[in-house]
Scaffold this motif. Structure first.
Motif, short mmCIF file in Angstrom:
data_model
loop_
_atom_site.label_atom_id
_atom_site.label_comp_id
_atom_site.label_asym_id
_atom_site.label_seq_id
_atom_site.Cartn_x
_atom_site.Cartn_y
_atom_site.Cartn_z
N UNK A 34 0.84 -1.25 0.17
CA UNK A 34 -0.01 -0.06 0.03
C UNK A 34 0.86 1.28 0.17
N UNK A 35 2.04 1.11 0.59
CA UNK A 35 3.00 2.47 0.87
C UNK A 35 3.26 2.82 -0.50
N UNK A 36 3.76 1.64 -1.33
CA UNK A 36 4.31 1.94 -2.60
C UNK A 36 3.19 2.80 -3.60
N UNK A 37 1.89 2.39 -3.42
CA UNK A 37 0.96 3.26 -4.19
C UNK A 37 0.68 4.43 -3.79
N UNK A 38 0.65 4.63 -2.33
CA UNK A 38 0.55 6.10 -1.33
C UNK A 38 1.76 6.89 -2.07
N UNK A 39 2.76 6.46 -1.96
CA UNK A 39 3.93 7.47 -2.45
C UNK A 39 3.96 7.79 -3.93
N UNK A 40 3.34 6.86 -4.54
CA UNK A 40 3.31 7.25 -6.05
C UNK A 40 2.20 7.77 -6.57
N UNK A 41 1.27 8.19 -5.65
CA UNK A 41 0.09 8.85 -6.07
C UNK A 41 0.55 10.34 -6.00
N UNK A 42 -0.82 11.02 -6.50
CA UNK A 42 -0.71 12.66 -6.64
C UNK A 42 -0.27 13.26 -5.55
N UNK A 43 -0.67 12.70 -4.48
CA UNK A 43 -0.48 13.47 -2.89
C UNK A 43 1.00 13.90 -2.78
N UNK A 44 1.87 13.00 -3.58
CA UNK A 44 3.38 13.23 -3.17
C UNK A 44 3.92 13.64 -4.42
N UNK A 45 3.26 14.35 -5.36
CA UNK A 45 3.62 14.81 -6.50
C UNK A 45 4.67 16.19 -6.28
N UNK A 46 4.10 16.92 -5.44
CA UNK A 46 4.81 18.14 -5.08
C UNK A 46 6.26 17.99 -4.34
N UNK A 47 6.68 16.91 -3.85
CA UNK A 47 7.93 16.55 -3.20
C UNK A 47 8.68 15.74 -4.10
N UNK A 48 8.02 14.94 -5.02
CA UNK A 48 8.69 13.81 -5.71
C UNK A 48 9.77 14.42 -6.69
N UNK A 49 10.88 13.83 -7.01
CA UNK A 49 11.94 14.19 -8.01
C UNK A 49 11.51 13.91 -9.37
N UNK A 50 10.36 13.07 -9.48
CA UNK A 50 10.24 12.41 -11.04
C UNK A 50 8.48 12.16 -10.99
N UNK A 51 7.97 13.14 -10.72
CA UNK A 51 6.30 13.20 -10.49
C UNK A 51 5.76 12.45 -11.66
N UNK A 52 6.32 12.64 -12.72
CA UNK A 52 5.72 11.85 -13.80
C UNK A 52 5.82 10.54 -13.98
N UNK A 53 6.43 9.80 -13.23
CA UNK A 53 6.76 8.20 -13.06
C UNK A 53 5.53 7.68 -12.77
N UNK A 54 4.88 6.77 -13.44
CA UNK A 54 3.86 5.98 -12.79
C UNK A 54 4.18 4.56 -12.88
N UNK A 55 4.09 4.10 -11.72
CA UNK A 55 4.41 2.65 -11.37
C UNK A 55 3.24 1.68 -11.61
N UNK A 56 2.03 2.33 -11.54
CA UNK A 56 0.91 1.59 -11.69
C UNK A 56 0.08 2.26 -12.86
N UNK A 57 0.45 2.01 -13.93
CA UNK A 57 -0.28 2.69 -15.21
C UNK A 57 -1.79 1.75 -15.35
N UNK A 58 -2.69 2.57 -15.67
CA UNK A 58 -4.08 1.77 -16.03
C UNK A 58 -3.87 0.68 -16.72
N UNK A 59 -3.20 0.83 -17.99
CA UNK A 59 -3.21 -0.13 -19.04
C UNK A 59 -2.72 -1.42 -18.54
N UNK A 60 -1.71 -1.29 -17.64
CA UNK A 60 -0.91 -2.57 -16.97
C UNK A 60 -1.34 -3.06 -15.81
N UNK A 61 -2.59 -2.55 -15.33
CA UNK A 61 -2.97 -2.82 -13.98
C UNK A 61 -3.24 -4.36 -13.88
N UNK A 62 -4.03 -4.98 -14.60
CA UNK A 62 -4.38 -6.22 -14.48
C UNK A 62 -3.21 -7.17 -14.40
N UNK A 63 -2.27 -6.70 -15.44
CA UNK A 63 -1.13 -7.62 -15.45
C UNK A 63 -0.25 -7.32 -14.06
#
Length: 214
Positions: A34-63
């Motif tokens: 759960x933490x990996x998704x929390x940190x990757x969510x929009x709530x942390x974009x303002x402090x992220x070094x790479x806010x564009x990185x999406x480790x859970x893209x919609x197209x690949x979520x089932x896989x």
């Protein structure tokens, strides 16, 4: 920290990782999936070094979800099932499942660059943290010695690529990892002796072949 936050009673075993809220002085979450998704969510974009990185893209979520399910049970947790087995039968079952899963990963990575498809995702992050420790720790400590990750060509090059991604090497302190494991369980290693090898980090900086999937 968990006692301060009254997260669990003082007699319970402390667990990591934790996501700590400094403002409220409490633990927000202690479940890594759960933490990996929390940190990757929009709530942390303002402090992220790479806010564009999406480790859970919609197209690949089932896989991603499908890979996470079997990798967690058979690999991430599988090494612990091997290491803490108290009799032969549970160990035999766990080690068989573990190496079936590693063989499956090897086959997948022979067909595509990452576990859930062409893009690096949270499935790869979750797999990497176990794979990078495997030869240094689990082969010896948890008796997962049927083969090493270095014996799997695709897995070996896969973890080389991830290790060489910006910022990843800085997060892998192998000396600390080994000290923690080999000195934390007196019943497994009563004298706390830390093995010298096999120096996996030297191998991880070698060239990888994963660009063949470009």
């Amino acid at each position: 920290m968990q006692s301060i936050a009254n997260f669990r009673d003082s007699t319970s075993r402390s667990q990591v990782p934790v996501l700590w809220d400094k403002e409220t002085g409490t633990i927000v979450n202690n479940e890594s999936s759960e933490i990996i998704r929390i940190l990757g969510g929009a709530a942390f974009d303002s402090v992220a070094k790479n806010p564009a990185l999406n480790l859970y893209p919609a197209a690949l979520r089932p896989a991603i979800d499908e890979v996470n399910e079997w990798v967690y049970h058979k690999v991430n947790n599988g090494v612990y099932k091997c290491g803490f087995a108290k009799s032969q039968a549970p160990y035999d079952e766990a080690v068989a499942e573990l190496f079936e899963a590693l063989d499956r990963m090897e086959a997948i990575l022979g067909e595509q660059r990452f576990l859930a498809g062409p893009a690096f995702t949270e499935a790869d992050v979750r797999a990497f943290v176990t794979l990078v420790r495997f030869d240094e720790v689990y082969v010896v400590y948890f008796k997962t010695n049927k083969a090493r990750i270095s014996d799997y060509p695709n897995l070996r090059n896969y973890i080389r690529e991830i290790y060489q991604m910006p910022g990843v090497a800085d997060s892998v302190n192998m000396a600390h990892i080994k000290m923690h494991y080999f000195t934390s369980h007196a019943h497994l290693n009563p004298f706390g002796v830390i093995p010298a090898g096999p120096d996996v980090l030297t191998d991880l900086v070698q060239p990888h072949d994963r660009a063949r999937f470009d």
